[in-house]
Design a protein around this motif. Structure first.
Motif, short mmCIF file in Angstrom:
data_model
loop_
_atom_site.label_atom_id
_atom_site.label_comp_id
_atom_site.label_asym_id
_atom_site.label_seq_id
_atom_site.Cartn_x
_atom_site.Cartn_y
_atom_site.Cartn_z
N UNK A 29 0.98 -1.19 0.11
CA UNK A 29 -0.01 -0.19 -0.04
C UNK A 29 0.85 1.14 -0.07
N UNK A 30 1.05 2.09 -1.08
CA UNK A 30 1.40 3.20 -1.24
C UNK A 30 0.77 4.43 -0.67
N UNK A 31 0.68 4.90 0.43
CA UNK A 31 -0.24 5.80 0.77
C UNK A 31 -0.16 7.21 0.27
N UNK A 32 0.69 7.32 -0.50
CA UNK A 32 0.69 8.65 -1.49
C UNK A 32 -0.54 8.67 -2.44
N UNK A 33 -1.23 7.64 -2.79
CA UNK A 33 -1.91 7.55 -3.66
C UNK A 33 -3.25 6.65 -3.21
N UNK A 34 -4.71 7.10 -3.54
CA UNK A 34 -5.55 6.27 -3.00
C UNK A 34 -6.34 6.75 -1.89
N UNK A 35 -6.41 8.06 -1.46
CA UNK A 35 -7.09 8.85 -0.39
C UNK A 35 -6.83 8.22 0.96
N UNK A 36 -5.60 7.82 1.04
CA UNK A 36 -5.26 7.78 2.58
C UNK A 36 -4.63 8.94 3.31
N UNK A 37 -4.37 9.93 2.49
CA UNK A 37 -3.71 10.98 3.11
C UNK A 37 -4.83 12.35 3.03
N UNK A 38 -5.02 13.16 3.86
CA UNK A 38 -5.65 14.64 3.84
C UNK A 38 -4.82 15.49 4.52
N UNK A 39 -5.23 16.76 4.12
CA UNK A 39 -4.50 17.85 4.64
C UNK A 39 -5.20 17.97 5.83
N UNK A 40 -4.70 17.60 7.16
CA UNK A 40 -5.70 17.75 8.46
C UNK A 40 -4.98 18.62 9.50
#
Length: 161
Positions: A29-40
């Motif tokens: 799982x590459x968390x840079x893609x696929x909605x794993x990250x948000x500006x929180x």
């Protein structure tokens, strides 16, 4: 169940290593893609920062615990430390800035790092953040080595897929 977390600055080869591990049959799982990250919002009140969506990462790890298969997760985000106890290994991929910039210039899959402002941020982040990553890592791999060697070392940490 083995979970290997792969972290490092932009251009150190996280996505390339995960791509090759995936071709070899590992779950990645590459968390840079696929909605794993948000500006929180940061917990320290320091504004917004790219962070994992903790509910999604928690669900991934919880679901994975029953699989019995190795899992490689890659990323570099503000709140990754919250998950360190759930990782069997924390691997820092590192390379000199000139190597990172050469890779960033040649990649077509991620536009980050192509502007002067973004390159200045990479320099600043490498000076500030990479030492923190190094202090938390259980393993460091210098990615000036051929990709096949980097992947061999990562795979050895996890065992067979």
């Amino acid at each position: 169940m083995t979970v290997i977390f792969v972290t490092g600055m932009s251009g150190t080869g996280k996505s390339s290593a995960l791509g090759e591990l995936g071709r070899r049959g590992y779950r990645t799982v590459d968390t840079d893609v696929g909605g794993w990250i948000g500006d929180l919002p940061r917990d320290d009140g320091g504004g917004l920062e790219r962070q994992w969506r903790e509910d999604r990462v928690d669900a991934l790890l919880t679901e994975h615990e029953t699989s019995g298969e190795p899992l490689f997760i890659a990323g570099t985000v503000w709140n990754q430390r919250a998950f360190y106890p759930r990782f069997d290994e924390i691997v820092l991929l590192s390379a000199p800035l000139d190597v990172m910039f050469d890779r960033i210039a040649g990649r077509g899959t991620n536009p980050f790092g192509k502007t002067g402002e973004e390159r200045a941020r990479i320099v600043a982040d490498t000076a500030e953040i990479e030492p923190l990553l190094r202090a938390s890592a259980t393993v460091e791999i210098d990615t000036r080595a051929p990709l096949s060697e980097v992947v061999r070392r990562l795979a050895a940490l996890a065992g067979s897929p």
